[in-house]
Design a protein around this motif. Structure first.
Motif, PDB file in Angstrom:
ATOM      1  N   GLU A 229     103.671  60.790  -3.526  1.00 18.51           N
ATOM      2  CA  GLU A 229     103.073  59.460  -3.407  1.00 18.51           C
ATOM      3  C   GLU A 229     103.642  58.516  -4.452  1.00 18.51           C
ATOM      4  O   GLU A 229     103.869  58.900  -5.610  1.00 18.51           O
TER       5      GLU A 229
ATOM      6  N   GLN B 198      92.181  51.812   3.354  1.00 16.11           N
ATOM      7  CA  GLN B 198      92.954  53.035   3.510  1.00 16.11           C
ATOM      8  C   GLN B 198      93.314  53.231   4.982  1.00 16.11           C
ATOM      9  O   GLN B 198      92.478  53.017   5.869  1.00 16.11           O
ATOM     10  N   ASN B 199      94.555  53.665   5.207  1.00 16.82           N
ATOM     11  CA  ASN B 199      95.055  53.916   6.563  1.00 16.82           C
ATOM     12  C   ASN B 199      95.674  55.308   6.587  1.00 16.82           C
ATOM     13  O   ASN B 199      96.700  55.555   5.950  1.00 16.82           O
ATOM     14  N   PHE B 200      95.041  56.244   7.301  1.00 10.66           N
ATOM     15  CA  PHE B 200      95.513  57.617   7.391  1.00 10.66           C
ATOM     16  C   PHE B 200      96.218  57.832   8.732  1.00 10.66           C
ATOM     17  O   PHE B 200      95.634  57.585   9.792  1.00 10.66           O
TER      18      PHE B 200
ATOM     19  N   SER C 257      99.581  63.470  -3.915  1.00  9.39           N
ATOM     20  CA  SER C 257      98.233  63.484  -3.372  1.00  9.39           C
ATOM     21  C   SER C 257      98.016  64.843  -2.730  1.00  9.39           C
ATOM     22  O   SER C 257      98.779  65.251  -1.850  1.00  9.39           O
TER      23      SER C 257
ATOM     24  N   ARG D  36      98.943  58.668   4.138  1.00  6.96           N
ATOM     25  CA  ARG D  36      98.027  57.596   3.760  1.00  6.96           C
ATOM     26  C   ARG D  36      98.791  56.405   3.211  1.00  6.96           C
ATOM     27  O   ARG D  36      99.780  56.556   2.495  1.00  6.96           O
ATOM     28  N   LYS D  37      98.311  55.224   3.552  1.00  7.01           N
ATOM     29  CA  LYS D  37      98.687  53.977   2.899  1.00  7.01           C
ATOM     30  C   LYS D  37      97.402  53.334   2.400  1.00  7.01           C
ATOM     31  O   LYS D  37      96.387  53.350   3.092  1.00  7.01           O
ATOM     32  N   GLU D  38      97.467  52.780   1.195  1.00 10.11           N
ATOM     33  CA  GLU D  38      96.233  52.281   0.575  1.00 10.11           C
ATOM     34  C   GLU D  38      96.500  51.010  -0.216  1.00 10.11           C
ATOM     35  O   GLU D  38      97.502  50.893  -0.915  1.00 10.11           O
TER      36      GLU D  38
ATOM     37  N   ARG E 185      91.276  54.234   9.817  1.00 10.64           N
ATOM     38  CA  ARG E 185      91.267  53.182   8.806  1.00 10.64           C
ATOM     39  C   ARG E 185      89.877  53.022   8.209  1.00 10.64           C
ATOM     40  O   ARG E 185      88.875  53.061   8.933  1.00 10.64           O
TER      41      ARG E 185
ATOM     42  N   TRP F  50     101.510  54.549  -1.230  1.00  9.47           N
ATOM     43  CA  TRP F  50     101.987  55.086   0.043  1.00  9.47           C
ATOM     44  C   TRP F  50     102.568  56.481  -0.184  1.00  9.47           C
ATOM     45  O   TRP F  50     103.220  56.744  -1.188  1.00  9.47           O
TER      46      TRP F  50
ATOM     47  N   ILE G 133      91.292  63.029  10.456  1.00 12.32           N
ATOM     48  CA  ILE G 133      92.261  63.110   9.364  1.00 12.32           C
ATOM     49  C   ILE G 133      92.615  64.562   9.077  1.00 12.32           C
ATOM     50  O   ILE G 133      93.793  64.935   8.974  1.00 12.32           O
TER      51      ILE G 133
END
Length: 259
Positions: free
Chosen positions: A178, A239-241, A167, A211-213, A246, A200, A23
């Protein structure tokens, strides 16, 4: 027996892939590309230049359309806020303060997360600030997330929310715009509270979102002293960075709510 325990410990430690390090590497790549391409100022915020408009259209947008739109939003917000004020004793959670801390663990990647937070609810509006510390065997990631303003649309005990903020990653230093959508639902005569949220960030200079969360959290009030409510909580966070790293955290925590 001692040899078996040491072997199991080594296996669980080695299972943690280089997720946090990956990340931070992606953030550095995004930061360097953003600076060289001129798409951001100081590598922190996305650069955007408005399109050129004809004088007549520009005057209309800046003048009449902007005025009436802003005035309409102001009047609607003022009316809605006054209604919320009148109902604050019936729905005390609409004017409240929350603080707490949650800790989570991803068993697949052997990653630990801890996150203290604070939130102010003020009728139709809210502001949500949190700090996230993510750690595995490769590195640690420090991030501050602030949904500066959230708009809340009440339906009795249910509130639908939309928020906007930023963020900020500390190392390497980088800030992302975000947004969020979610809900806040009071249950069991306000003893229990169920919250869900999806966040997001903006698309980065390397073509992926930072990131998506998605997460859900439930808490239950076990003790109340005057206006202070003490609420253990549990939940799940995904969480997906950068579409490559993930996490799936099982979380436990404690929340303090002040009405």
């Amino acid at each position: 027996m001692r040899f078996l325990l040491i072997s199991l410990l080594l296996i669980t430690t080695l299972q943690g892939t280089a997720q946090v390090r990956d990340i931070k590497s992606k953030v550095k790549e995004d930061k360097s590309k953003g600076v060289t391409s001129g798409r951001s100022y100081s590598g922190s915020t996305a650069y955007w230049e408005p399109p050129e408009l004809e004088d007549g259209l520009a005057e209309f947008l800046v003048g009449r359309l902007f005025y009436y739109t802003a005035y309409g939003v102001y009047r609607a917000a003022d009316y809605g806020q006054s209604k919320m004020q009148n109902r604050r004793f019936e729905y005390p959670e609409t004017f409240s303060f929350e603080s707490g801390v949650v800790s989570g663990f991803d068993f697949n990647s052997n990653t630990f997360l801890t996150s203290p937070s604070a939130r102010i609810n003020w009728g139709l509006f809210a502001s949500d600030l949190r700090y996230q510390y993510t750690h595995d065997v490769t590195d640690a990631l420090h991030v501050i997330d602030w949904q500066v303003l959230k708009l809340r649309f009440p339906i009795q005990n249910l509130k639908i929310e939309y928020g906007a903020g930023f963020s900020h990653v500390f190392d390497p230093s980088k800030t992302y715009f975000e947004q969020s959508v979610g809900f806040d639902w009071c249950l069991l005569d306000r003893k229990a509270n169920l919250q869900g949220e999806y966040r997001w960030t903006q698309t980065t200079s390397i073509g992926e979102r930072f990131r998506k969360e998605a997460g859900v959290m439930v808490d239950y009030e076990i003790k109340k002293i005057n206006q202070l409510g003490f609420c253990p909580s549990m939940g799940f966070k995904y969480q997906n960075f950068f579409e490559s790293t993930r996490f799936r955290f099982v979380q436990l925590g404690l929340k303090i709510r002040v009405y």
